[in-house]
Motif scaffolding. Structure first.
Motif, PDB file in Angstrom:
ATOM      1  N   ASN A   1      -3.378   2.940 -13.905  1.00 55.92           N
ATOM      2  CA  ASN A   1      -2.424   3.761 -13.786  1.00 55.92           C
ATOM      3  C   ASN A   1      -2.239   4.172 -14.798  1.00 55.92           C
ATOM      4  OD1 ASN A   1       0.556   2.778 -13.878  1.00 55.92           O
ATOM      5  ND2 ASN A   1      -0.111   4.122 -13.049  1.00 55.92           N
ATOM      6  N   ILE A   2      -3.231   5.275 -15.269  1.00 53.74           N
ATOM      7  CA  ILE A   2      -2.810   6.363 -15.733  1.00 53.74           C
ATOM      8  C   ILE A   2      -3.656   7.765 -15.947  1.00 53.74           C
ATOM      9  CG2 ILE A   2      -2.357   4.190 -18.027  1.00 53.74           C
ATOM     10  CD1 ILE A   2      -5.970   5.831 -18.790  1.00 53.74           C
ATOM     11  N   CYS A   3      -4.440   8.036 -14.600  1.00 52.33           N
ATOM     12  CA  CYS A   3      -5.158   8.760 -14.191  1.00 52.33           C
ATOM     13  C   CYS A   3      -4.324   9.489 -12.730  1.00 52.33           C
ATOM     14  CB  CYS A   3      -6.681   8.677 -14.282  1.00 52.33           C
ATOM     15  SG  CYS A   3      -7.320   8.759 -15.886  1.00 52.33           S
ATOM     16  N   ARG A   4      -4.915   8.956 -11.518  1.00 55.13           N
ATOM     17  CA  ARG A   4      -5.011   9.045 -10.284  1.00 55.13           C
ATOM     18  C   ARG A   4      -3.640   9.180  -9.648  1.00 55.13           C
ATOM     19  NH1 ARG A   4      -9.796   6.179  -8.201  1.00 55.13           N
ATOM     20  NH2 ARG A   4      -9.414   5.137  -9.749  1.00 55.13           N
ATOM     21  N   SER A   5      -2.862   7.283 -10.179  1.00 59.27           N
ATOM     22  CA  SER A   5      -1.947   6.963  -9.202  1.00 59.27           C
ATOM     23  C   SER A   5      -0.796   7.531 -10.341  1.00 59.27           C
ATOM     24  CB  SER A   5      -1.558   5.256  -9.457  1.00 59.27           C
ATOM     25  OG  SER A   5      -1.609   4.803 -10.651  1.00 59.27           O
ATOM     26  N   PRO A   6      -0.606   7.955 -11.300  1.00 55.75           N
ATOM     27  CA  PRO A   6       0.826   8.567 -12.019  1.00 55.75           C
ATOM     28  C   PRO A   6       0.643  10.018 -11.570  1.00 55.75           C
ATOM     29  CG  PRO A   6      -0.833   8.370 -13.605  1.00 55.75           C
ATOM     30  CD  PRO A   6      -1.105   7.427 -12.439  1.00 55.75           C
ATOM     31  N   THR A   7      -0.142  10.692 -11.119  1.00 52.04           N
ATOM     32  CA  THR A   7      -0.532  12.133 -11.019  1.00 52.04           C
ATOM     33  C   THR A   7      -0.059  11.567  -9.154  1.00 52.04           C
ATOM     34  OG1 THR A   7      -1.747  12.634 -12.073  1.00 52.04           O
ATOM     35  CG2 THR A   7      -1.891  13.777  -9.887  1.00 52.04           C
TER      36      THR A   7
ATOM     37  N   PHE B   1      -5.051   6.295   0.550  1.00 50.04           N
ATOM     38  CA  PHE B   1      -4.373   7.461   0.607  1.00 50.04           C
ATOM     39  C   PHE B   1      -4.647   8.679   1.044  1.00 50.04           C
ATOM     40  CE2 PHE B   1      -2.237  11.232  -2.317  1.00 50.04           C
ATOM     41  CZ  PHE B   1      -0.615  10.901  -2.052  1.00 50.04           C
ATOM     42  N   LEU B   2      -5.612   8.697   0.701  1.00 49.88           N
ATOM     43  CA  LEU B   2      -6.742   9.591   1.195  1.00 49.88           C
ATOM     44  C   LEU B   2      -6.694  10.407   3.019  1.00 49.88           C
ATOM     45  CD1 LEU B   2      -9.620  11.318  -1.065  1.00 49.88           C
ATOM     46  CD2 LEU B   2      -6.529  12.185  -0.956  1.00 49.88           C
ATOM     47  N   ASP B   3      -6.794   9.496   3.390  1.00 56.52           N
ATOM     48  CA  ASP B   3      -5.923   9.195   5.424  1.00 56.52           C
ATOM     49  C   ASP B   3      -5.206   9.978   5.231  1.00 56.52           C
ATOM     50  OD1 ASP B   3      -8.015   6.793   5.227  1.00 56.52           O
ATOM     51  OD2 ASP B   3      -7.286   5.593   5.827  1.00 56.52           O
ATOM     52  N   TYR B   4      -4.375  10.406   4.886  1.00 59.24           N
ATOM     53  CA  TYR B   4      -3.214  11.813   4.966  1.00 59.24           C
ATOM     54  C   TYR B   4      -3.031  12.689   4.155  1.00 59.24           C
ATOM     55  CZ  TYR B   4      -0.973   7.331   5.653  1.00 59.24           C
ATOM     56  OH  TYR B   4       0.265   6.395   6.506  1.00 59.24           O
TER      57      TYR B   4
ATOM     58  N   GLU C   1     -12.616  14.356   1.940  1.00 59.77           N
ATOM     59  CA  GLU C   1     -12.971  13.348   0.539  1.00 59.77           C
ATOM     60  C   GLU C   1     -12.287  11.643   1.621  1.00 59.77           C
ATOM     61  OE1 GLU C   1     -13.632  14.470  -2.939  1.00 59.77           O
ATOM     62  OE2 GLU C   1     -13.159  16.008  -2.563  1.00 59.77           O
ATOM     63  N   SER C   2     -12.426  10.539   0.956  1.00 59.21           N
ATOM     64  CA  SER C   2     -11.700   8.850   1.507  1.00 59.21           C
ATOM     65  C   SER C   2     -11.075   8.869   0.135  1.00 59.21           C
ATOM     66  CB  SER C   2     -12.962   7.980   2.448  1.00 59.21           C
ATOM     67  OG  SER C   2     -14.167   7.368   1.121  1.00 59.21           O
ATOM     68  N   ASP C   3     -12.184   8.629  -1.052  1.00 62.27           N
ATOM     69  CA  ASP C   3     -11.608   7.969  -2.481  1.00 62.27           C
ATOM     70  C   ASP C   3     -11.303   9.459  -3.449  1.00 62.27           C
ATOM     71  OD1 ASP C   3     -12.377   5.826  -1.600  1.00 62.27           O
ATOM     72  OD2 ASP C   3     -14.558   5.269  -2.331  1.00 62.27           O
ATOM     73  N   VAL C   4      -9.619   9.415  -3.754  1.00 62.68           N
ATOM     74  CA  VAL C   4      -9.960  10.288  -4.916  1.00 62.68           C
ATOM     75  C   VAL C   4     -10.853  10.213  -6.661  1.00 62.68           C
ATOM     76  CG1 VAL C   4      -8.153  11.129  -6.507  1.00 62.68           C
ATOM     77  CG2 VAL C   4      -7.277  10.249  -4.320  1.00 62.68           C
ATOM     78  N   PRO C   5     -11.769  10.419  -6.433  1.00 60.54           N
ATOM     79  CA  PRO C   5     -12.706  10.314  -7.451  1.00 60.54           C
ATOM     80  C   PRO C   5     -11.785   9.773  -8.573  1.00 60.54           C
ATOM     81  CG  PRO C   5     -12.935  12.196  -7.293  1.00 60.54           C
ATOM     82  CD  PRO C   5     -11.483  12.006  -6.512  1.00 60.54           C
ATOM     83  N   ASP C   6     -12.017   9.020 -10.078  1.00 61.60           N
ATOM     84  CA  ASP C   6     -11.771   8.514 -11.275  1.00 61.60           C
ATOM     85  C   ASP C   6     -12.084  10.334 -12.276  1.00 61.60           C
ATOM     86  OD1 ASP C   6     -10.335   7.724 -13.261  1.00 61.60           O
ATOM     87  OD2 ASP C   6     -11.544   5.595 -13.057  1.00 61.60           O
TER      88      ASP C   6
ATOM     89  N   PHE D   1      -9.885  16.492 -13.092  1.00 65.76           N
ATOM     90  CA  PHE D   1      -8.901  16.578 -12.791  1.00 65.76           C
ATOM     91  C   PHE D   1      -8.200  17.123 -11.993  1.00 65.76           C
ATOM     92  CE2 PHE D   1      -9.296  13.922 -16.751  1.00 65.76           C
ATOM     93  CZ  PHE D   1      -8.756  12.725 -16.844  1.00 65.76           C
ATOM     94  N   GLU D   2      -8.213  18.447 -12.113  1.00 61.78           N
ATOM     95  CA  GLU D   2      -7.786  19.687 -11.335  1.00 61.78           C
ATOM     96  C   GLU D   2      -8.235  19.462 -10.289  1.00 61.78           C
ATOM     97  OE1 GLU D   2      -6.626  22.397 -11.653  1.00 61.78           O
ATOM     98  OE2 GLU D   2      -6.358  22.553 -14.431  1.00 61.78           O
ATOM     99  N   HIS D   3      -9.244  18.589 -10.026  1.00 62.83           N
ATOM    100  CA  HIS D   3      -9.419  18.018  -8.558  1.00 62.83           C
ATOM    101  C   HIS D   3      -8.880  16.861  -7.861  1.00 62.83           C
ATOM    102  CE1 HIS D   3     -12.548  17.429  -5.074  1.00 62.83           C
ATOM    103  NE2 HIS D   3     -12.112  16.524  -5.024  1.00 62.83           N
ATOM    104  N   VAL D   4      -8.469  15.979  -8.505  1.00 61.25           N
ATOM    105  CA  VAL D   4      -7.574  15.281  -8.682  1.00 61.25           C
ATOM    106  C   VAL D   4      -5.770  15.598  -8.076  1.00 61.25           C
ATOM    107  CG1 VAL D   4      -6.409  13.042  -9.602  1.00 61.25           C
ATOM    108  CG2 VAL D   4      -9.001  13.287  -9.353  1.00 61.25           C
ATOM    109  N   PHE D   5      -6.593  16.642  -8.980  1.00 62.29           N
ATOM    110  CA  PHE D   5      -4.914  16.823  -9.023  1.00 62.29           C
ATOM    111  C   PHE D   5      -4.804  17.811  -6.836  1.00 62.29           C
ATOM    112  CE2 PHE D   5      -0.471  19.764  -8.553  1.00 62.29           C
ATOM    113  CZ  PHE D   5       0.567  19.117 -10.193  1.00 62.29           C
ATOM    114  N   ASP D   6      -6.257  18.241  -6.539  1.00 63.22           N
ATOM    115  CA  ASP D   6      -5.806  18.776  -5.741  1.00 63.22           C
ATOM    116  C   ASP D   6      -5.603  18.255  -4.357  1.00 63.22           C
ATOM    117  OD1 ASP D   6      -5.551  21.629  -6.759  1.00 63.22           O
ATOM    118  OD2 ASP D   6      -8.598  22.400  -6.645  1.00 63.22           O
ATOM    119  N   LEU D   7      -6.244  16.647  -4.341  1.00 67.33           N
ATOM    120  CA  LEU D   7      -6.505  15.993  -3.590  1.00 67.33           C
ATOM    121  C   LEU D   7      -5.181  15.161  -3.449  1.00 67.33           C
ATOM    122  CD1 LEU D   7      -9.922  14.383  -4.866  1.00 67.33           C
ATOM    123  CD2 LEU D   7      -9.146  15.402  -2.209  1.00 67.33           C
ATOM    124  N   VAL D   8      -5.056  14.698  -4.382  1.00 63.85           N
ATOM    125  CA  VAL D   8      -3.345  14.057  -4.217  1.00 63.85           C
ATOM    126  C   VAL D   8      -2.101  15.152  -3.694  1.00 63.85           C
ATOM    127  CG1 VAL D   8      -1.267  12.794  -5.792  1.00 63.85           C
ATOM    128  CG2 VAL D   8      -4.059  12.466  -5.843  1.00 63.85           C
TER     129      VAL D   8
END
Length: 156
Positions: free
Chosen positions: A13-19, A113-116, A122-127, A136-143
């Motif tokens: 709960n410090i990178c992906r889910s807070p983003t 989440f990425l089912d949406y 991709e199915s997983d938001v990578p850590d 972090f840029e890629h995570v932001f784009d996915l999210v």
């Protein structure tokens, strides 16, 4: 009218889910829909309870006009299953952890989440924790993609 309660979940709960939380709150504000939702994030592990979002996640978000400074890490609790309408896991590992712990009557709430997402396959938001800024840029784009798809799905 009861708010729609959404919880984003990753490991610490410090990178992906807070983003995801910050991006979704920003999207709701843009659509004048913040008052119709309750949004939070949590981790399946208690590594960083009480800590702010990773500084790299905050910087990436800030560069795109989104503030994550209000978010503090917390651990997912059993009561979250009853409280939230949607429990959106950032990856299949955390999805499995949640599904194993989830009572049968709440299983329908726990989703990937990425089912949406509509633009990424991709199915997983990578850590991104152990990687560089591009992670972090890629995570932001996915999210951002998944948050938009999720919003469209539940409001239309």
């Amino acid at each position: 009218m009861q708010p729609i309660k959404v919880l984003f979940v990753c490991m610490g709960n410090i990178c992906r889910s807070p983003t995801a939380e910050g991006v979704f709150v920003h999207l709701l504000k843009q659509n004048n829909a913040l008052d119709r939702f309750e949004v939070d994030s949590a981790g399946t592990h208690a590594y960083h309870v009480g800590e702010p979002a990773d500084s790299r996640a905050q910087q990436t978000a800030r560069q795109r006009g989104i503030d994550l400074s209000f978010i503090r890490a917390r651990k997912f609790t059993a009561s979250d299953f009853a409280h939230f309408d949607y429990i959106l896991a950032m990856d299949s590992d955390n999805l499995a952890i949640l599904q194993r712990a989830c009572p049968e009557e709440y299983q329908h709430k726990v989703q990937l989440f990425l089912d949406y997402a509509t633009q990424f396959d991709e199915s997983d938001v990578p850590d991104p924790y152990y990687g560089g800024p591009q992670g972090f840029e890629h995570v932001f784009d996915l999210v951002t993609d998944a948050a938009s798809g999720f919003y469209q799905k539940i409001t239309h």
